[in-house]
Scaffold this motif. Structure first.
Motif, PDB file in Angstrom:
ATOM      1  N   TYR A 221       3.524-100.379  -8.815  1.00 50.54           N
ATOM      2  CA  TYR A 221       4.929-100.220  -9.204  1.00 50.54           C
ATOM      3  C   TYR A 221       5.065-100.058 -10.711  1.00 50.54           C
ATOM      4  CZ  TYR A 221       9.840-101.337 -10.042  1.00 50.54           C
ATOM      5  OH  TYR A 221      11.147-101.304 -10.480  1.00 50.54           O
TER       6      TYR A 221
ATOM      7  N   GLU B 242       2.894-109.394  -4.369  1.00 43.61           N
ATOM      8  CA  GLU B 242       1.558-108.865  -4.113  1.00 43.61           C
ATOM      9  C   GLU B 242       1.075-108.074  -5.333  1.00 43.61           C
ATOM     10  OE1 GLU B 242      -0.688-109.524  -1.674  1.00 43.61           O
ATOM     11  OE2 GLU B 242       0.799-110.991  -0.997  1.00 43.61           O
TER      12      GLU B 242
ATOM     13  N   ILE C 136      14.968-105.162  -9.057  1.00 36.42           N
ATOM     14  CA  ILE C 136      13.989-104.978  -7.987  1.00 36.42           C
ATOM     15  C   ILE C 136      12.918-106.054  -8.122  1.00 36.42           C
ATOM     16  CG2 ILE C 136      12.170-103.476  -7.078  1.00 36.42           C
ATOM     17  CD1 ILE C 136      13.852-101.082  -7.930  1.00 36.42           C
ATOM     18  N   SER C 137      12.654-106.773  -7.035  1.00 39.14           N
ATOM     19  CA  SER C 137      11.578-107.756  -7.036  1.00 39.14           C
ATOM     20  C   SER C 137      10.393-107.198  -6.260  1.00 39.14           C
ATOM     21  CB  SER C 137      12.041-109.084  -6.439  1.00 39.14           C
ATOM     22  OG  SER C 137      12.416-108.936  -5.086  1.00 39.14           O
ATOM     23  N   VAL C 138       9.194-107.564  -6.715  1.00 41.59           N
ATOM     24  CA  VAL C 138       7.967-107.090  -6.092  1.00 41.59           C
ATOM     25  C   VAL C 138       6.982-108.261  -6.028  1.00 41.59           C
ATOM     26  CG1 VAL C 138       6.136-105.354  -6.096  1.00 41.59           C
ATOM     27  CG2 VAL C 138       8.324-104.842  -7.218  1.00 41.59           C
TER      28      VAL C 138
ATOM     29  N   PRO D 171      15.524-101.473 -13.488  1.00 43.55           N
ATOM     30  CA  PRO D 171      14.771-100.489 -12.711  1.00 43.55           C
ATOM     31  C   PRO D 171      15.199 -99.060 -13.034  1.00 43.55           C
ATOM     32  CG  PRO D 171      16.447-101.518 -11.337  1.00 43.55           C
ATOM     33  CD  PRO D 171      16.447-102.261 -12.648  1.00 43.55           C
TER      34      PRO D 171
ATOM     35  N   ASP E  71      12.101-106.676 -11.833  1.00 42.76           N
ATOM     36  CA  ASP E  71      12.415-105.626 -12.801  1.00 42.76           C
ATOM     37  C   ASP E  71      13.926-105.641 -12.992  1.00 42.76           C
ATOM     38  OD1 ASP E  71      12.798-103.397 -14.335  1.00 42.76           O
ATOM     39  OD2 ASP E  71      11.689-102.022 -13.023  1.00 42.76           O
TER      40      ASP E  71
ATOM     41  N   LYS F  25       6.299 -96.904 -12.889  1.00 47.02           N
ATOM     42  CA  LYS F  25       7.481 -97.073 -13.744  1.00 47.02           C
ATOM     43  C   LYS F  25       7.215 -96.578 -15.168  1.00 47.02           C
ATOM     44  CE  LYS F  25      10.427-100.733 -15.748  1.00 47.02           C
ATOM     45  NZ  LYS F  25      11.761-100.219 -15.326  1.00 47.02           N
TER      46      LYS F  25
ATOM     47  N   ALA G  17       0.576-104.197  -5.249  1.00 44.37           N
ATOM     48  CA  ALA G  17       1.860-103.488  -5.229  1.00 44.37           C
ATOM     49  C   ALA G  17       2.538-103.548  -6.594  1.00 44.37           C
ATOM     50  CB  ALA G  17       2.766-104.090  -4.159  1.00 44.37           C
ATOM     51  N   ILE G  18       2.407-104.696  -7.264  1.00 38.72           N
ATOM     52  CA  ILE G  18       3.008-104.842  -8.598  1.00 38.72           C
ATOM     53  C   ILE G  18       2.360-103.870  -9.576  1.00 38.72           C
ATOM     54  CG2 ILE G  18       3.310-106.405 -10.553  1.00 38.72           C
ATOM     55  CD1 ILE G  18       3.427-108.700  -8.484  1.00 38.72           C
TER      56      ILE G  18
ATOM     57  N   ALA H 251       4.519-112.528  -8.995  1.00 33.74           N
ATOM     58  CA  ALA H 251       5.659-111.757  -8.520  1.00 33.74           C
ATOM     59  C   ALA H 251       6.406-111.297  -9.758  1.00 33.74           C
ATOM     60  CB  ALA H 251       6.560-112.581  -7.623  1.00 33.74           C
TER      61      ALA H 251
ATOM     62  N   SER I  44       9.131-113.910  -3.606  1.00 34.83           N
ATOM     63  CA  SER I  44       7.767-113.835  -3.075  1.00 34.83           C
ATOM     64  C   SER I  44       7.691-114.623  -1.781  1.00 34.83           C
ATOM     65  CB  SER I  44       6.773-114.384  -4.110  1.00 34.83           C
ATOM     66  OG  SER I  44       5.455-114.298  -3.630  1.00 34.83           O
TER      67      SER I  44
END
Length: 229
Positions: free
Chosen positions: A78, A71, A67-69, A60, A57, A82, A74-75, A54, A47
């Motif tokens: 995502y 915000e 995979i990192s995400v 994925p 995954d 998924k 956006a999470i 944050a 993050s």
């Protein structure tokens, strides 16, 4: 498996609420904001804005590296994509949900966060700021109230739009708002509050706007400063 980097703020709670609603396997890595753990290099690699929430995954779709995400909006998008849950695939219904998700991220959250800060955490009262943000949050509550006048949920069916907005209505008293002034919003709020996933999410969670003790100066600088301690 989803790893959620979490603190019990409205933005953190909305990801936890999604995970409880969908049953997506996950585990929680707490982040102490007052201790400055959001500035740790390992967390910044996930993050870079040094904010929670944050996720990582670890499994994925399609395999490969985790995979990192960061915000919260956006999470949510995502995770909804998924799992295939809480975000319709039909283009018309999908954009209806996403509009309200982005409305929360760009409007309700920032404005509510500002009045929460000036009402609760600011070292001195700033009448202009309190009046400005109280009025703007009231306007946003009214937008949501009118939206809910003829429908059960924000985007007609329960979705990530509801998940995103609910935690930002929970601290309505700190926002200087009375839900009785917004009857449709109040009805929706009470219905979401009674959902089993909501009860699990908020079990043992303290009100983020009612800290048990006053912040130290170091904690205040860490939470509200412009950089790491």
């Amino acid at each position: 498996m989803i790893e959620l980097y979490f603190a019990a703020t409205p933005n953190g709670l909305k990801i936890r609420l999604f995970l409880e609603e969908t049953g997506l396997p996950h585990f929680i890595t707490p982040v102490s904001l007052s201790k400055g753990e959001q500035f740790a290099p390992a967390f910044l690699a996930i993050s870079p804005n040094n904010k929670i929430p944050a996720i990582v995954d670890h499994a994925p779709a399609g395999g490969g590296a985790p995979i990192s995400v960061f915000e919260s909006g956006a999470i949510l998008q995502y995770l909804a994509e998924k799992t295939g849950q809480l975000l319709p695939s039909d283009p018309r219904r999908r954009i209806e949900v996403l509009q309200w998700l982005y409305w929360q991220v760009g409007g309700l959250g920032p404005m509510a966060g500002q009045i929460g800060h000036f009402n609760v955490y600011a070292p001195e009262k700033v009448p202009y700021a309190i009046d400005r943000y109280t009025r703007e949050v009231a306007r946003l509550y009214d937008v949501l109230d009118r939206r809910l006048a003829d429908r059960e949920f924000i985007a007609s069916e329960f979705s990530i739009a509801d998940v995103a907005c609910y935690p930002w209505i929970v601290p309505h008293e700190a926002h200087g708002q009375n839900l009785a002034d917004f009857p449709h919003l109040e009805r929706w709020f009470m219905a979401i509050a009674q959902r089993p996933a909501t009860l699990r999410t908020y079990e043992g969670v303290e009100n983020a706007y009612q800290p048990k003790q006053a912040l130290t100066e170091d904690e205040r600088r860490t939470l509200f400063g412009q950089g790491k301690p």
